[in-house]
Design a protein around this motif. Sequence first.
Motif, PDB file in Angstrom:
ATOM      1  N   UNK A 147     119.543 -39.939 -22.067  1.00 42.57           N
ATOM      2  CA  UNK A 147     119.365 -39.879 -23.879  1.00 42.57           C
ATOM      3  C   UNK A 147     118.968 -37.923 -24.539  1.00 42.57           C
ATOM      4  N   UNK A 148     119.199 -37.903 -25.059  1.00 42.82           N
ATOM      5  CA  UNK A 148     118.919 -36.342 -25.393  1.00 42.82           C
ATOM      6  C   UNK A 148     117.334 -36.791 -26.229  1.00 42.82           C
ATOM      7  N   UNK A 149     116.565 -35.934 -25.062  1.00 43.79           N
ATOM      8  CA  UNK A 149     115.437 -35.831 -25.972  1.00 43.79           C
ATOM      9  C   UNK A 149     114.813 -34.248 -24.931  1.00 43.79           C
ATOM     10  N   UNK A 150     114.457 -33.801 -25.489  1.00 41.36           N
ATOM     11  CA  UNK A 150     113.965 -32.891 -25.519  1.00 41.36           C
ATOM     12  C   UNK A 150     112.433 -32.732 -24.523  1.00 41.36           C
ATOM     13  N   UNK A 151     112.253 -32.041 -23.778  1.00 42.68           N
ATOM     14  CA  UNK A 151     110.768 -31.807 -22.974  1.00 42.68           C
ATOM     15  C   UNK A 151     109.841 -31.437 -24.489  1.00 42.68           C
TER      16      UNK A 151
ATOM     17  N   UNK B 178     117.922 -38.480 -17.705  1.00 44.14           N
ATOM     18  CA  UNK B 178     116.771 -39.611 -18.569  1.00 44.14           C
ATOM     19  C   UNK B 178     117.171 -40.394 -19.299  1.00 44.14           C
ATOM     20  N   UNK B 179     116.603 -41.422 -20.147  1.00 41.09           N
ATOM     21  CA  UNK B 179     117.407 -43.142 -19.931  1.00 41.09           C
ATOM     22  C   UNK B 179     115.844 -43.419 -21.244  1.00 41.09           C
ATOM     23  N   UNK B 180     116.257 -44.496 -21.481  1.00 43.39           N
ATOM     24  CA  UNK B 180     115.633 -45.760 -22.307  1.00 43.39           C
ATOM     25  C   UNK B 180     116.449 -46.820 -22.214  1.00 43.39           C
ATOM     26  N   UNK B 181     115.151 -47.770 -22.717  1.00 46.57           N
ATOM     27  CA  UNK B 181     115.312 -49.171 -22.135  1.00 46.57           C
ATOM     28  C   UNK B 181     114.184 -49.762 -23.302  1.00 46.57           C
ATOM     29  N   UNK B 182     114.138 -51.320 -23.235  1.00 48.51           N
ATOM     30  CA  UNK B 182     113.532 -52.728 -23.407  1.00 48.51           C
ATOM     31  C   UNK B 182     113.020 -52.923 -22.346  1.00 48.51           C
ATOM     32  N   UNK B 183     111.406 -53.019 -22.431  1.00 51.57           N
ATOM     33  CA  UNK B 183     111.202 -53.644 -20.650  1.00 51.57           C
ATOM     34  C   UNK B 183     110.306 -54.800 -21.100  1.00 51.57           C
ATOM     35  N   UNK B 184     110.971 -56.028 -20.726  1.00 51.14           N
ATOM     36  CA  UNK B 184     110.381 -57.255 -21.167  1.00 51.14           C
ATOM     37  C   UNK B 184     109.315 -58.177 -19.726  1.00 51.14           C
TER      38      UNK B 184
END
Length: 211
Positions: free
Chosen positions: A192-196, A36-42
């Motif tokens: 990143x920690x995120x569950x289904x 998983x991942x998180x990001x800011x996309x411009x």
Amino acid sequence: MVGLMIFTILLTVACEEPTDEEIFYKMQKKLSKMESYSTIANITVVGNKSEKTYKLRHIFKRPNRYIIQVIEPEESGGCITVYDGKQAWIYHPQINQSMLIKDFKGSAEQNIFIGYFLKLFVTNEDIRISAENIKDAQYLTLTADIPGNNKYRYKEKLWVDKETFTPYQLIIYDKDGKASVKVKYSNFKHNVDIKDEEFNIEATKKILNNI
């Protein structure tokens, strides 16, 4: 004397810069472990006469779950799309209403997710690898054709930092080789920690309120 020569040869070999192919395989190994991942996309969407820019928050989890939150433009700020792999929720904060779309087939937005590109690059044997320097930073670039033969979204190219293996930017090209969508990523976080079960609109709103 012979021992000194052997030591010199070993030292020279050890100091040699790794090839792009060697870096690619190391990068492939690390990214293949990214669940998983998180990001800011411009994002800049290039039209025939003008360009439109957006700032989005992306959260992605394998194999195909994702969350999109619009940060800018202001009139769309707070709009959220949540896709759990089968169905999607779309939330409009201005009217405080959510809409559920069952059997959601996805959209062009998927192409700007790193997760979808990585899936493409794992299954596509025709990946082109090269290297580029941008502002004194070194990047490995990966180019692949986009399935579907859409003339506006024909192929895409991803830039990945050679040292950190962090995605830097992605550009989608049309059939004539012109950029149609440009994306720059910032604040990229691996695994990143995120569950289904958190891929629904109510859980997502709570997560985003705490960021």
